[in-house]
Design a protein around this motif. Structure first.
Motif, PDB file in Angstrom:
ATOM      1  N   GLY A 157      -8.721 -12.000  -3.392  1.00 20.85           N
ATOM      2  CA  GLY A 157      -7.787 -11.938  -4.513  1.00 20.85           C
ATOM      3  C   GLY A 157      -6.414 -11.486  -4.066  1.00 20.85           C
ATOM      4  O   GLY A 157      -5.388 -12.033  -4.469  1.00 20.85           O
ATOM      5  N   GLY A 158      -6.385 -10.473  -3.228  1.00 19.59           N
ATOM      6  CA  GLY A 158      -5.119  -9.960  -2.705  1.00 19.59           C
ATOM      7  C   GLY A 158      -5.397  -9.040  -1.534  1.00 19.59           C
ATOM      8  O   GLY A 158      -6.522  -8.573  -1.351  1.00 19.59           O
ATOM      9  N   ILE A 159      -4.362  -8.794  -0.735  1.00 19.49           N
ATOM     10  CA  ILE A 159      -4.499  -7.978   0.474  1.00 19.49           C
ATOM     11  C   ILE A 159      -3.552  -6.789   0.377  1.00 19.49           C
ATOM     12  O   ILE A 159      -2.350  -6.959   0.148  1.00 19.49           O
ATOM     13  N   THR A 160      -4.101  -5.596   0.538  1.00 21.55           N
ATOM     14  CA  THR A 160      -3.284  -4.381   0.533  1.00 21.55           C
ATOM     15  C   THR A 160      -2.852  -4.067   1.963  1.00 21.55           C
ATOM     16  O   THR A 160      -3.678  -4.006   2.867  1.00 21.55           O
ATOM     17  N   THR A 161      -1.544  -3.887   2.142  1.00 16.98           N
ATOM     18  CA  THR A 161      -1.001  -3.703   3.491  1.00 16.98           C
ATOM     19  C   THR A 161       0.132  -2.677   3.498  1.00 16.98           C
ATOM     20  O   THR A 161       0.850  -2.536   2.511  1.00 16.98           O
ATOM     21  N   ASP A 162       0.280  -1.976   4.641  1.00 17.98           N
ATOM     22  CA  ASP A 162       1.451  -1.117   4.865  1.00 17.98           C
ATOM     23  C   ASP A 162       2.611  -1.948   5.402  1.00 17.98           C
ATOM     24  O   ASP A 162       3.745  -1.479   5.451  1.00 17.98           O
ATOM     25  N   THR A 163       2.298  -3.171   5.885  1.00 10.49           N
ATOM     26  CA  THR A 163       3.276  -3.946   6.648  1.00 10.49           C
ATOM     27  C   THR A 163       3.594  -5.281   5.971  1.00 10.49           C
ATOM     28  O   THR A 163       3.517  -6.348   6.574  1.00 10.49           O
ATOM     29  N   LEU A 164       3.922  -5.174   4.696  1.00  6.45           N
ATOM     30  CA  LEU A 164       4.308  -6.333   3.898  1.00  6.45           C
ATOM     31  C   LEU A 164       5.351  -7.194   4.622  1.00  6.45           C
ATOM     32  O   LEU A 164       5.322  -8.421   4.585  1.00  6.45           O
ATOM     33  N   ASN A 165       6.277  -6.551   5.305  1.00  5.92           N
ATOM     34  CA  ASN A 165       7.393  -7.266   5.924  1.00  5.92           C
ATOM     35  C   ASN A 165       6.960  -8.164   7.084  1.00  5.92           C
ATOM     36  O   ASN A 165       7.744  -8.973   7.563  1.00  5.92           O
ATOM     37  N   THR A 188     -17.297 -14.930  -5.309  1.00 10.28           N
ATOM     38  CA  THR A 188     -16.600 -15.875  -6.193  1.00 10.28           C
ATOM     39  C   THR A 188     -17.611 -16.551  -7.116  1.00 10.28           C
ATOM     40  O   THR A 188     -17.352 -16.752  -8.306  1.00 10.28           O
ATOM     41  N   HIS A 189     -18.781 -16.890  -6.580  1.00  7.99           N
ATOM     42  CA  HIS A 189     -19.825 -17.516  -7.404  1.00  7.99           C
ATOM     43  C   HIS A 189     -20.299 -16.577  -8.513  1.00  7.99           C
ATOM     44  O   HIS A 189     -20.842 -17.028  -9.520  1.00  7.99           O
ATOM     45  N   ARG A 190     -20.086 -15.283  -8.334  1.00 10.52           N
ATOM     46  CA  ARG A 190     -20.502 -14.300  -9.352  1.00 10.52           C
ATOM     47  C   ARG A 190     -19.347 -13.878 -10.250  1.00 10.52           C
ATOM     48  O   ARG A 190     -19.470 -12.948 -11.045  1.00 10.52           O
ATOM     49  N   GLY A 191     -18.194 -14.536 -10.116  1.00  8.43           N
ATOM     50  CA  GLY A 191     -17.033 -14.192 -10.941  1.00  8.43           C
ATOM     51  C   GLY A 191     -16.319 -12.942 -10.474  1.00  8.43           C
ATOM     52  O   GLY A 191     -15.445 -12.421 -11.170  1.00  8.43           O
ATOM     53  N   ILE A 192     -16.676 -12.460  -9.267  1.00  9.97           N
ATOM     54  CA  ILE A 192     -16.177 -11.169  -8.774  1.00  9.97           C
ATOM     55  C   ILE A 192     -15.142 -11.410  -7.676  1.00  9.97           C
ATOM     56  O   ILE A 192     -15.413 -12.114  -6.709  1.00  9.97           O
ATOM     57  N   THR A 193     -13.950 -10.833  -7.864  1.00  5.19           N
ATOM     58  CA  THR A 193     -12.923 -10.979  -6.832  1.00  5.19           C
ATOM     59  C   THR A 193     -12.882  -9.733  -5.944  1.00  5.19           C
ATOM     60  O   THR A 193     -13.166  -8.626  -6.392  1.00  5.19           O
ATOM     61  N   LEU A 194     -12.502  -9.937  -4.676  1.00  7.56           N
ATOM     62  CA  LEU A 194     -12.434  -8.853  -3.687  1.00  7.56           C
ATOM     63  C   LEU A 194     -10.969  -8.613  -3.313  1.00  7.56           C
ATOM     64  O   LEU A 194     -10.205  -9.560  -3.125  1.00  7.56           O
ATOM     65  N   TRP A 195     -10.619  -7.324  -3.196  1.00  8.47           N
ATOM     66  CA  TRP A 195      -9.229  -6.921  -2.942  1.00  8.47           C
ATOM     67  C   TRP A 195      -9.223  -5.902  -1.796  1.00  8.47           C
ATOM     68  O   TRP A 195      -9.144  -4.700  -2.028  1.00  8.47           O
ATOM     69  N   HIS A 218       0.840  -1.205   0.000  1.00  4.26           N
ATOM     70  CA  HIS A 218       0.000   0.000   0.000  1.00  4.26           C
ATOM     71  C   HIS A 218       0.871   1.250   0.000  1.00  4.26           C
ATOM     72  O   HIS A 218       1.751   1.394   0.854  1.00  4.26           O
ATOM     73  N   ARG A 219       0.657   2.123  -0.961  1.00  7.43           N
ATOM     74  CA  ARG A 219       1.488   3.332  -1.124  1.00  7.43           C
ATOM     75  C   ARG A 219       2.970   2.948  -1.237  1.00  7.43           C
ATOM     76  O   ARG A 219       3.847   3.720  -0.837  1.00  7.43           O
ATOM     77  N   ALA A 220       3.213   1.711  -1.682  1.00 10.09           N
ATOM     78  CA  ALA A 220       4.564   1.147  -1.841  1.00 10.09           C
ATOM     79  C   ALA A 220       5.277   0.933  -0.504  1.00 10.09           C
ATOM     80  O   ALA A 220       6.494   0.746  -0.464  1.00 10.09           O
ATOM     81  N   LEU A 221       4.528   0.905   0.587  1.00  8.43           N
ATOM     82  CA  LEU A 221       5.149   0.712   1.911  1.00  8.43           C
ATOM     83  C   LEU A 221       5.280  -0.771   2.234  1.00  8.43           C
ATOM     84  O   LEU A 221       4.482  -1.594   1.791  1.00  8.43           O
ATOM     85  N   SER A 222       6.308  -1.092   3.070  1.00 10.72           N
ATOM     86  CA  SER A 222       6.489  -2.508   3.386  1.00 10.72           C
ATOM     87  C   SER A 222       7.029  -2.778   4.788  1.00 10.72           C
ATOM     88  O   SER A 222       7.204  -3.917   5.175  1.00 10.72           O
TER      89      SER A 222
END
Length: 536
Positions: free
Chosen positions: A467-475, A442-449, A240-244
């Protein structure tokens, strides 16, 4: 009895108010398993698919009269009869390659106020025409006849140009690596099987989002064999915002962490294993696109300027407030992207600006073309007109609709209201997110991020199968074994010579650690050979 219009007569037919299907969830240990789509070729198959245990979606053939037909084209039911029988139980998916039929079907479903359905076609014009007739049309592009795939990016491009919610690929071209590539670019992937257990296993373990089958009961039997918390699909970790950075003591103060949306932070996040980088764009008074999160500069720089009311030269003269990263400057989008031309990472480009200026999308397009980076780009925004403009200017690129609204995932209809005008994925605040809700979409073909999930909380949401998780704390996940791969997936054994082979794989972490291991495995089918494999 309500009155409904079909293509040539007005008929009164007994009907009920169309209800959103309550999709049956099969018994499985898989987190967010692929949705089940049953091919309907006869009246018997149609009736069997409406029992207590039933598939999520019925794939129905329709003719020019909008009747449901069997495998040989004989009429089984009228459209309204079929909708009545499926009502509240299963999602209908209608298959046609005729533009006129697709358009008429979309108009009829609009008249009937049916919002939860798919139209499946090999012809992208069928899908775009149906969608212009009725924006709730969830198109599925059927590429199941593909003999070969030269470039995976072409699949993304075709799917998005068709405005499709999902794409169907043949099982012979489906594997975890390629499916992951498409899902990282926000493409929902379905595949086809012949109904045999071995093909069901192959489809499940490729990580696809949907499985088309001729035998949903057999698919569900395979689902039962998976142990609890089986993850079969890549869940992407997004910086998120390229933070890790991560600290066990809690969130790091702004003065001590890498400057968000900077080239430095992005390089650090890539080094730490980010699979997707999310960053933000605004447009200046003199029409330059810059990488920055807030509307103004107060939080990070020594003077407070509103970006939309300032020239680029003034913004670039600002000094970063915090001594450790004192050389940080606001950079243009062009300059930012120039640093990552060779990086194997996808960029979620968030257009933050609420300025009604279509130039920002045009400039994003120009820069992506300049550096040949469209294959690694996704555009996301809270601002509807930016998504509309992106679909117009870059129709091949996936889009994500950002939502603050806490209640946006409360109902199927609310989600469809938000994203089907574009269409897009749903990238929403994580509040209220559960595995059950993820499965619903998922049954509707729709992914959540979902965003923005930090520290220990990541574990809870990782196990919802988003589908994926946005985080400031990737590390936080630096040394966790999030990935597993086999060195080889095909072995030939000659029974006349003693040529032993060994099934061997490795676990890897985001930070690049690797650990070799012999997996536990199960023989699904020995083909009647009686050959036994041991762990050696």
């Amino acid at each position: 009895g309500a009155v409904f219009m079909n293509h040539n007569t007005i008929q009164a037919e007994e009907t009920v108010q169309y209800q959103v299907p309550n999709v049956y969830e099969p018994d499985t240990g898989i987190i967010n398993p692929a949705t089940s789509i049953q091919v309907i070729r006869s009246a018997v198959e149609f009736n069997d698919a409406l029992n207590t245990i039933r598939p999520a979606t019925l794939l129905l053939q329709i003719n020019a009269d909008l009747d449901i037909v069997d495998a040989s084209g004989v009429t089984l039911l009228s459209l309204v009869e079929a909708l009545n029988l499926m009502n509240g139980k299963v999602i209908p998916a209608f298959q046609t390659n005729d533009v006129a039929v697709g358009s008429e079907l979309a108009n009829t479903l609009k008249t009937l106020n049916v919002k939860d359905f798919f139209i499946v076609s090999k012809d992208k014009d069928v899908l775009t025409t149906a969608r212009s007739a009725y924006r709730y049309t969830r198109g599925v592009l059927d590429l199941s006849d593909l003999e070969s795939i030269d470039q995976l990016i072409d699949i993304r491009d075709q799917t998005n140009i068709a405005q499709a919610t999902a794409v169907i690929l043949p099982l012979k071209h489906v594997n975890l690596k390629d499916v992951t590539y498409l899902q990282q670019r926000l493409i929902t992937v379905w595949t086809t099987t012949n109904g045999e257990s071995t093909e069901h296993y192959e489809a499940i373990l490729s990580g696809v989002n949907g499985i088309i089958t001729t035998d949903f009961n057999r698919l569900f039997d395979v689902y039962k064999t998976f142990p609890e918390n089986s993850i079969v699909r890549k869940i992407f970790i997004i910086a998120h915002r390229a933070l890790s950075s991560y600290s066990p003591e809690g969130l790091i103060d702004i003065k001590d962490k890498e400057p968000e949306n900077s080239v430095y932070a992005t390089n650090l996040a890539i080094e730490r294993g980010a699979e997707i980088i999310e960053f933000d764009l605004h447009i200046t008074k003199d029409n330059h696109v810059v990488v920055h999160h807030d509307n103004d500069t107060a939080r990070q720089f020594d003077r407070n300027l509103v970006i939309a009311q300032s020239n680029l030269s003034d913004l670039q003269e600002l000094n970063y407030k915090f001594p450790e990263y004192a050389d940080t400057k606001i950079v243009t989008f062009d300059e930012y992207m120039s640093h990552f031309v060779d990086e194997d990472v996808v960029f979620f480009i968030e257009i933050k600006s609420w300025v009604a200026n279509t130039d920002i999308v045009e400039q994003v397009n120009d820069v992506l073309n300049k550096y040949d980076m469209k294959d690694r780009a996704v555009v996301i925004s809270f601002v509807p007109f930016h998504i509309v403009e992106t679909r117009k200017v870059m129709p091949e690129i996936s889009t994500g609709y950002l939502a603050y609204n806490m209640n946006v995932i409360d109902s199927v209809e609310t989600v469809l209201d938000h994203i089907m005008p574009y269409p897009a994925t749903l990238n929403h605040s994580f509040i209220g997110l559960t595995e059950a809700r993820v499965r619903t979409f998922t049954h509707r073909g729709i992914t959540l991020w979902p965003w923005t999930i930090n520290n220990e909380r990541l574990d809870t949401y990782y196990l919802t199968g988003v589908g994926g998780i946005t985080t400031d704390t990737l590390n936080y996940y630096a040394d966790d074994w999030l990935n597993y791969e086999l060195y080889e997936t095909n072995f030939t054994y000659d029974i006349y010579t003693d040529n032993k082979f060994r099934i061997l794989g490795k676990q890897t972490s985001l930070s690049g650690k690797a650990y070799e291991m012999v997996p536990d495995y199960e023989i699904i089918d020995d083909g009647g050979t009686g050959i036994e494999l041991d762990r050696g």
